[in-house]
Design an enzyme around this catalytic site. Structure first.
Site, PDB file in Angstrom:
ATOM      1  N   LYS A 214       0.823  -1.218   0.000  1.00 52.82           N
ATOM      2  CA  LYS A 214       0.000   0.000   0.000  1.00 52.82           C
ATOM      3  C   LYS A 214       0.852   1.261   0.000  1.00 52.82           C
ATOM      4  CE  LYS A 214      -4.469  -1.759   1.158  1.00 52.82           C
ATOM      5  NZ  LYS A 214      -5.490  -2.044   2.161  1.00 52.82           N
ATOM      6  N   ARG A 249      -3.719  -9.999   4.490  1.00 59.33           N
ATOM      7  CA  ARG A 249      -4.183 -10.023   3.091  1.00 59.33           C
ATOM      8  C   ARG A 249      -3.037  -9.508   2.237  1.00 59.33           C
ATOM      9  NH1 ARG A 249      -6.386  -6.515  -0.533  1.00 59.33           N
ATOM     10  NH2 ARG A 249      -7.996  -7.322  -1.926  1.00 59.33           N
TER      11      ARG A 249
HETATM   12  N1  PMM Z   1      -7.663  -3.506   0.804  1.00 61.31           N
HETATM   13  C1  PMM Z   1      -8.044  -3.509  -0.489  1.00 61.31           C
HETATM   14  C2  PMM Z   1      -9.090  -4.337  -0.927  1.00 61.31           C
HETATM   15  N2  PMM Z   1      -9.731  -5.154  -0.077  1.00 61.31           N
HETATM   16  N3  PMM Z   1     -10.017  -6.009   2.086  1.00 61.31           N
HETATM   17  C3  PMM Z   1      -9.676  -6.021   3.388  1.00 61.31           C
HETATM   18  N4  PMM Z   1     -10.335  -6.825   4.245  1.00 61.31           N
HETATM   19  N5  PMM Z   1      -8.679  -5.240   3.880  1.00 61.31           N
HETATM   20  C4  PMM Z   1      -7.978  -4.380   3.085  1.00 61.31           C
HETATM   21  O1  PMM Z   1      -7.094  -3.677   3.602  1.00 61.31           O
HETATM   22  C5  PMM Z   1      -8.325  -4.335   1.691  1.00 61.31           C
HETATM   23  C6  PMM Z   1      -9.365  -5.176   1.231  1.00 61.31           C
HETATM   24  C7  PMM Z   1      -7.342  -2.611  -1.463  1.00 61.31           C
HETATM   25  O2  PMM Z   1      -6.155  -3.170  -1.898  1.00 61.31           O
HETATM   26  P1  PMM Z   1      -5.967  -3.949  -3.345  1.00 61.31           P
HETATM   27  O3  PMM Z   1      -6.363  -2.967  -4.411  1.00 61.31           O
HETATM   28  O4  PMM Z   1      -4.534  -4.321  -3.342  1.00 61.31           O
HETATM   29  O5  PMM Z   1      -6.839  -5.162  -3.394  1.00 61.31           O
END
Ligand code: PMM
Length: 268
Positions: A214, A249
């Protein structure tokens, strides 16, 4: 929050053309499946399938398009015997994903974006529900990054979600909480939350953190690109393991599994 159990590794499988961290590399169903097989080989615990990007400023996709992206992938994954999570804010997509084999619903809005979500989760008590801290859609979230005390505010807003959801029939045992790193948060807010996960764990629920690649890591590292934030992401996993986190994640599986092994060995 001390716990010497290995955190679960949730591998990200974005079936979107515009996710920031993998540049939409896994957009087609076949390449998504190939990526999923690699993650399974590397020991992933849960695969999180998402069809809508939540990056800051991202436009929403319509429900039909979101479903068309994720359902074929979930159906194919369910044949592989891996635990599947659907990353969606929409009750209709969650319902179809559960029917196709998902056993986790990962809702970045914690039930706020769709009033029907709680009903879907309550009617599937076998499903685990990841409730992330959220204040608004991607288009507006930067303006919403204002806190008195970010840890206290996130904790009380998550507590409000838990109360509202359980009133609507969601069982406490279904709930996993997530501080929502990067969602309506400035870099310092993210660090404060990561430093104080033990305060969030006082709510009494397992915690999941999604910090992989991030932007706040890029800012710490002098503007590193998403791919260049990998080592920092893995370092964070070792430290989160030490802090007793339930799940992480992440974009890559093997390096995070290795970091977990090192941390657990040191914790013996
Ligand atoms: N961050 C993203 C998408 N989904 N779900 C959870 N539970 N926690 C997060 O921090 C989260 C998420 C955004 O990141 P991406 O674009 O890399 O998927």
């Amino acid at each position: 929050m001390i716990n010497s159990v290995a955190p679960l590794v949730m591998g990200i499988l974005n079936v979107t053309p515009d996710s920031f961290a993998d540049g939409g590399r896994h957009f087609s169903s076949e390449s998504a499946l190939r990526r999923a097989e690699e993650m399974i080989f590397e020991g992933v615990d849960i695969i999180d399938v998402g069809g809508e990007s939540t990056r800051p400023g991202a436009e929403r996709v319509d429900a039909g398009e979101e479903e068309a992206r994720v359902i074929p992938v979930i159906k194919a994954l369910s044949e592989l015997g891996v635990a599947i999570s659907i990353d969606t804010m929409r009750a209709s997509v969650a319902r179809s994903a559960i029917a196709a084999g998902a056993t986790f619903v990962n809702d970045v809005s914690g039930g706020l974006a769709d009033p029907d979500m709680a009903k879907v989760i309550a009617s599937h008590p076998e499903v685990q529900y990841i409730v992330m801290h959220w204040r608004g859609h991607s288009a507006s979230m930067n303006e919403l990054a204002k806190y008195q005390d970010v840890v206290a505010d996130v904790k009380s807003e998550l507590d409000d979600r838990v109360l509202a959801l359980t009133k609507l029939g969601v069982k406490a045992e279904q709930i996993i909480l997530d501080p929502g790193i990067g969602f309506a948060k400035l870099p310092e807010h993210n660090w404060q939350l990561l430093r104080n996960l033990d305060r969030l764990s006082l709510l009494g629920f397992p915690l999941l953190v999604g910090a992989s690649r991030k932007r706040f890591l890029g800012e710490l590292l002098g503007g590193a690109t998403p791919d260049d934030r990998e080592i920092a992401s893995v370092a964070l996993t070792a430290l989160l393991t030490n802090a007793g986190i339930w799940g992480i994640r992440v974009h890559s599986v093997k390096p995070h599994k290795q970091a977990i092994s090192v941390a657990l060995e040191l914790m013996k």
